[in-house]
Design an enzyme around this catalytic site. Structure first.
Site, PDB file in Angstrom:
ATOM      1  N   ASP A 285     -67.702 -39.135  -6.131  1.00  0.00           N
ATOM      2  CA  ASP A 285     -67.388 -38.821  -7.528  1.00  0.00           C
ATOM      3  C   ASP A 285     -66.010 -39.309  -7.964  1.00  0.00           C
ATOM      4  O   ASP A 285     -65.716 -39.327  -9.159  1.00  0.00           O
ATOM      5  CB  ASP A 285     -67.438 -37.305  -7.752  1.00  0.00           C
ATOM      6  CG  ASP A 285     -68.819 -36.717  -7.513  1.00  0.00           C
ATOM      7  OD1 ASP A 285     -69.809 -37.445  -7.668  1.00  0.00           O
ATOM      8  OD2 ASP A 285     -68.891 -35.520  -7.164  1.00  0.00           O
TER       9      ASP A 285
ATOM     10  N   LYS B 210     -66.604 -32.914 -14.061  1.00  0.00           N
ATOM     11  CA  LYS B 210     -67.801 -33.678 -14.416  1.00  0.00           C
ATOM     12  C   LYS B 210     -69.019 -32.782 -14.298  1.00  0.00           C
ATOM     13  O   LYS B 210     -69.048 -31.808 -13.535  1.00  0.00           O
ATOM     14  CB  LYS B 210     -67.972 -34.920 -13.538  1.00  0.00           C
ATOM     15  CG  LYS B 210     -68.270 -34.654 -12.050  1.00  0.00           C
ATOM     16  CD  LYS B 210     -69.740 -34.413 -11.728  1.00  0.00           C
ATOM     17  CE  LYS B 210     -69.937 -33.950 -10.295  1.00  0.00           C
ATOM     18  NZ  LYS B 210     -71.306 -33.500 -10.010  1.00  0.00           N
TER      19      LYS B 210
END
Length: 305
Positions: free
Chosen positions: A144, A11
């Site tokens: 996350d 990401k």
């Protein structure tokens, strides 16, 4: 023995707006996650001896001894958490992690491996948990991890674990400048606190500009809206990172910024052709230890074999 292979993306943060530290030590965030097509692969092989083992290799299959393979590894923690949830103490697994996501690079490589391990172990152990149930476990593991189960684009609030999917109308093209030496996320946040001296907002600004740019699919609008509040803290700890960021101040990149807590620098490009050309130029400059071309949004963790 039964094995399952899961692929999980890296990401980057298109926006990382950071509020003041909370009572639990985390910071209130308003961030926009964007999954890109750089992937780790987690192969889970089931056993019935209760052992949870981790093996970490690079993309060429060579061991990575600097990456923990004990129970401090988030993938191992994910397997243990899932096993506790299933209340099956005899379940064991060997997790082979093939890493392409930079280690400690601000791209959530450890969190990606945790998300992949959750999905792989749920499958190989025939746990039967739904994605919603896996989301709950993911939030326990790290801020996350829930996003990386789903991928795409998402708004992250709370400490990042409250994830709301966001649609985009375009594929975005990136060139990544990667450093061999990573950065400690807790150290960067501690430096953020030191620099802000308690002046941080309890509630960070909403990333409206980034959300609007994703909706329009306009890369120039996205470039103008991207922001990372941890940049000054990362530069305070590693002033040499400024040289890489300066490359993004002129065309052809639309913009350049640090991903997450750094040090990976991401450059948003107008299209795939300019990304390929710029990547060659960036390699020739020798600023970074590695240069990678990527695009997003990419799918989240998924079974591939």
């Amino acid at each position: 023995m039964r094995s399952v292979k899961v692929r999980v993306p890296a990401k980057i943060n298109l926006a990382l707006h950071v509020g003041a530290a909370r009572a639990d030590g985390y910071h209130q965030l308003a961030t926009v996650f964007h999954a890109i097509d750089i992937h780790d692969e987690i192969t889970a092989t089931a056993s019935h001896d209760g052992a949870v083992n981790v093996e970490v290799v690079d993309i060429l299959g060579k061991p990575m001894p600097h990456v923990p393979s004990d129970r401090t590894n988030l993938a191992a923690q994910a397997a243990l958490l899932l096993r506790d949830r299933l209340a099956e103490p005899d379940l064991g697994v060997h997790l082979r992690i093939r890493k392409a996501i930079p280690v400690a690079g601000g791209m959530a490589g450890g969190s990606a491996d945790a998300a992949g391990a959750l999905l792989a172990c749920n499958d190989v152990w025939r746990g039967g948990l739904t994605r919603r149930e896996l989301d709950t476990l993911a939030a326990v593991l790290g801020s996350d991890v829930p996003f990386l189960l789903h991928g795409g684009n998402a708004l992250g609030t709370g400490r990042g674990e409250q994830v709301t999917p966001v649609l985009s109308r375009s594929t975005f093209h990136w060139v990544l400048g990667v450093y061999a030496e990573g950065m400690s996320t807790p150290a960067v946040y501690a430096e953020f606190d030191r620099l802000s001296e308690g002046r941080g907002k309890n509630t960070p600004d909403e990333p409206h500009g980034v959300l609007a740019a994703l909706g329009s699919g306009d890369p120039e609008a996205l470039a103008g809206a991207m922001r990372n509040d941890l940049t000054d803290a990362a530069l305070s700890l590693r002033p040499e990172l400024a040289r890489g960021l300066d490359v993004g101040s002129a065309r052809p990149p639309l913009t350049g910024l640090l991903s997450g807590s750094g040090p990976t620098t991401v450059f948003l490009m107008p299209d795939s052709e300019s990304a390929e050309v710029f990547s060659v130029d960036l390699r020739d400059q020798g600023i970074f230890d590695g240069v990678v071309v990527a695009e997003g949004p990419a799918a989240g963790a998924r079974v591939v074999g």
